[in-house]
Write a protein that holds these residues in place. Structure first.
Motif, PDB file in Angstrom:
ATOM      1  N   THR A  95       5.874  -9.613   8.265  1.00  0.00           N
ATOM      2  CA  THR A  95       6.764  -8.823   9.114  1.00  0.00           C
ATOM      3  C   THR A  95       6.652  -7.325   8.867  1.00  0.00           C
ATOM      4  O   THR A  95       7.037  -6.533   9.719  1.00  0.00           O
ATOM      5  CB  THR A  95       8.235  -9.257   8.940  1.00  0.00           C
ATOM      6  N   GLN A  96       6.140  -6.930   7.692  1.00  0.00           N
ATOM      7  CA  GLN A  96       5.983  -5.500   7.373  1.00  0.00           C
ATOM      8  C   GLN A  96       4.541  -5.193   6.964  1.00  0.00           C
ATOM      9  O   GLN A  96       4.290  -4.256   6.217  1.00  0.00           O
ATOM     10  CB  GLN A  96       6.923  -5.122   6.232  1.00  0.00           C
ATOM     11  N   SER A  97       3.598  -5.994   7.466  1.00  0.00           N
ATOM     12  CA  SER A  97       2.219  -5.911   6.970  1.00  0.00           C
ATOM     13  C   SER A  97       1.350  -4.861   7.656  1.00  0.00           C
ATOM     14  O   SER A  97       0.215  -4.663   7.241  1.00  0.00           O
ATOM     15  CB  SER A  97       1.541  -7.275   7.089  1.00  0.00           C
ATOM     16  N   GLY A  98       1.845  -4.194   8.672  1.00  0.00           N
ATOM     17  CA  GLY A  98       1.052  -3.167   9.340  1.00  0.00           C
ATOM     18  C   GLY A  98       1.275  -3.176  10.838  1.00  0.00           C
ATOM     19  O   GLY A  98       2.117  -3.904  11.355  1.00  0.00           O
ATOM     20  N   PRO A  99       0.507  -2.364  11.548  1.00  0.00           N
ATOM     21  CA  PRO A  99       0.663  -2.259  12.999  1.00  0.00           C
ATOM     22  C   PRO A  99       0.425  -3.607  13.684  1.00  0.00           C
ATOM     23  O   PRO A  99      -0.447  -4.370  13.298  1.00  0.00           O
ATOM     24  CB  PRO A  99      -0.430  -1.267  13.413  1.00  0.00           C
ATOM     25  N   ALA A 100       1.224  -3.879  14.708  1.00  0.00           N
ATOM     26  CA  ALA A 100       1.077  -5.139  15.438  1.00  0.00           C
ATOM     27  C   ALA A 100       1.416  -4.959  16.908  1.00  0.00           C
ATOM     28  O   ALA A 100       1.974  -5.844  17.539  1.00  0.00           O
ATOM     29  CB  ALA A 100       1.955  -6.206  14.816  1.00  0.00           C
ATOM     30  N   ALA A 101       1.064  -3.807  17.473  1.00  0.00           N
ATOM     31  CA  ALA A 101       1.366  -3.530  18.879  1.00  0.00           C
ATOM     32  C   ALA A 101       0.660  -4.501  19.820  1.00  0.00           C
ATOM     33  O   ALA A 101       1.062  -4.654  20.972  1.00  0.00           O
ATOM     34  CB  ALA A 101       0.978  -2.092  19.221  1.00  0.00           C
ATOM     35  N   PHE A 102      -0.347  -5.188  19.333  1.00  0.00           N
ATOM     36  CA  PHE A 102      -1.111  -6.105  20.172  1.00  0.00           C
ATOM     37  C   PHE A 102      -0.342  -7.378  20.517  1.00  0.00           C
ATOM     38  O   PHE A 102      -0.694  -8.101  21.436  1.00  0.00           O
ATOM     39  CB  PHE A 102      -2.445  -6.463  19.510  1.00  0.00           C
ATOM     40  N   SER A 103       0.737  -7.704  19.759  1.00  0.00           N
ATOM     41  CA  SER A 103       1.498  -8.919  20.042  1.00  0.00           C
ATOM     42  C   SER A 103       2.895  -8.840  19.450  1.00  0.00           C
ATOM     43  O   SER A 103       3.052  -8.513  18.280  1.00  0.00           O
ATOM     44  CB  SER A 103       0.779 -10.143  19.460  1.00  0.00           C
TER      45      SER A 103
ATOM     46  N   ASN B  21       0.841  -1.201   0.000  1.00  0.00           N
ATOM     47  CA  ASN B  21       0.000   0.000   0.000  1.00  0.00           C
ATOM     48  C   ASN B  21       0.874   1.249   0.000  1.00  0.00           C
ATOM     49  O   ASN B  21       2.106   1.160   0.002  1.00  0.00           O
ATOM     50  CB  ASN B  21      -0.988  -0.013   1.177  1.00  0.00           C
ATOM     51  N   ASP B  22       0.230   2.410  -0.005  1.00  0.00           N
ATOM     52  CA  ASP B  22       0.948   3.684  -0.068  1.00  0.00           C
ATOM     53  C   ASP B  22       1.718   4.009   1.207  1.00  0.00           C
ATOM     54  O   ASP B  22       2.540   4.917   1.212  1.00  0.00           O
ATOM     55  CB  ASP B  22      -0.020   4.826  -0.372  1.00  0.00           C
ATOM     56  N   ARG B  23       1.480   3.311   2.291  1.00  0.00           N
ATOM     57  CA  ARG B  23       2.194   3.546   3.552  1.00  0.00           C
ATOM     58  C   ARG B  23       3.450   2.696   3.683  1.00  0.00           C
ATOM     59  O   ARG B  23       4.091   2.691   4.720  1.00  0.00           O
ATOM     60  CB  ARG B  23       1.271   3.296   4.728  1.00  0.00           C
ATOM     61  N   GLY B  24       3.781   1.945   2.640  1.00  0.00           N
ATOM     62  CA  GLY B  24       4.981   1.117   2.668  1.00  0.00           C
ATOM     63  C   GLY B  24       4.792  -0.219   3.360  1.00  0.00           C
ATOM     64  O   GLY B  24       5.767  -0.946   3.577  1.00  0.00           O
ATOM     65  N   GLU B  25       3.568  -0.566   3.693  1.00  0.00           N
ATOM     66  CA  GLU B  25       3.295  -1.856   4.313  1.00  0.00           C
ATOM     67  C   GLU B  25       3.256  -2.928   3.223  1.00  0.00           C
ATOM     68  O   GLU B  25       2.781  -2.677   2.116  1.00  0.00           O
ATOM     69  CB  GLU B  25       1.984  -1.801   5.090  1.00  0.00           C
ATOM     70  N   VAL B  26       3.766  -4.111   3.558  1.00  0.00           N
ATOM     71  CA  VAL B  26       3.935  -5.170   2.569  1.00  0.00           C
ATOM     72  C   VAL B  26       3.570  -6.516   3.190  1.00  0.00           C
ATOM     73  O   VAL B  26       3.920  -6.799   4.334  1.00  0.00           O
ATOM     74  CB  VAL B  26       5.412  -5.223   2.085  1.00  0.00           C
ATOM     75  N   TYR B  27       2.892  -7.339   2.409  1.00  0.00           N
ATOM     76  CA  TYR B  27       2.638  -8.724   2.778  1.00  0.00           C
ATOM     77  C   TYR B  27       3.129  -9.583   1.618  1.00  0.00           C
ATOM     78  O   TYR B  27       2.852  -9.271   0.460  1.00  0.00           O
ATOM     79  CB  TYR B  27       1.147  -8.986   3.034  1.00  0.00           C
ATOM     80  N   ARG B  28       3.852 -10.666   1.922  1.00  0.00           N
ATOM     81  CA  ARG B  28       4.405 -11.527   0.869  1.00  0.00           C
ATOM     82  C   ARG B  28       4.015 -12.978   1.124  1.00  0.00           C
ATOM     83  O   ARG B  28       4.122 -13.473   2.242  1.00  0.00           O
ATOM     84  CB  ARG B  28       5.924 -11.402   0.839  1.00  0.00           C
ATOM     85  N   LEU B  29       3.573 -13.620   0.067  1.00  0.00           N
ATOM     86  CA  LEU B  29       3.212 -15.030   0.104  1.00  0.00           C
ATOM     87  C   LEU B  29       3.986 -15.710  -1.013  1.00  0.00           C
ATOM     88  O   LEU B  29       3.942 -15.243  -2.159  1.00  0.00           O
ATOM     89  CB  LEU B  29       1.706 -15.186  -0.119  1.00  0.00           C
ATOM     90  N   GLY B  30       4.723 -16.758  -0.697  1.00  0.00           N
ATOM     91  CA  GLY B  30       5.535 -17.341  -1.749  1.00  0.00           C
ATOM     92  C   GLY B  30       6.068 -18.717  -1.436  1.00  0.00           C
ATOM     93  O   GLY B  30       5.598 -19.402  -0.530  1.00  0.00           O
TER      94      GLY B  30
END
Length: 141
Positions: A42-50, A20-29
């Protein structure tokens, strides 16, 4: 549906990247050396919950052979992989701060020999009036 010819693939790993435009990334491979499918949030978005959320998950490839077929379903916050006609299944969730708006193929350490590729948009089961405004389809305005 993505189909790869592993005999002609030289990449160490390859797959699909959402961003997305915020630099968040999800990769499946697929990691060829390990023989594993990977889900990298690891770079998919906020994760302060865990502190355990931002990890790479994986599953071993159950099938053998030189043809690798991936059927992947993405939702706003999840991915489901059915590899080799369902021999390996991997599901994961992610929570980007804004929706992923880009999808691309990636390959590291060489080239991935894609022999077939199809992308289809699946419509929502929810009426537009029940969706948040940010997710409602444009009405040509």
């Amino acid at each position: 549906l993505l189909e790869f010819d592993l005999g002609r693939t030289t990449a160490q790993s390859f797959g699909v990247t959402l961003s997305n435009d915020r630099g968040e990334v999800y990769r499946l491979g697929f990691d060829r050396a390990a023989g594993r499918f990977t889900s990298d949030r690891t770079q998919s978005g906020p994760a302060a919950f865990s502190d355990k959320f931002l990890r790479v998950h994986g599953a071993p490839r159950a099938a053998a052979g030189g043809r690798l077929r991936l059927r992947i379903y993405f939702d706003v916050a999840s991915a489901e992989l059915f590899a080799d006609d369902g021999a390996t299944v991997l599901t994961d969730v992610f929570f980007p701060s804004t929706a992923f708006t880009r999808m691309a193929l990636h390959a590291e350490g060489g080239v991935a020999a894609l022999t077939q590729g199809e992308v289809h948009r699946i419509g929502s089961i929810w009426p537009a009036s029940s969706m948040p405004l940010s997710q409602q389809p444009s009405r040509g305005q």
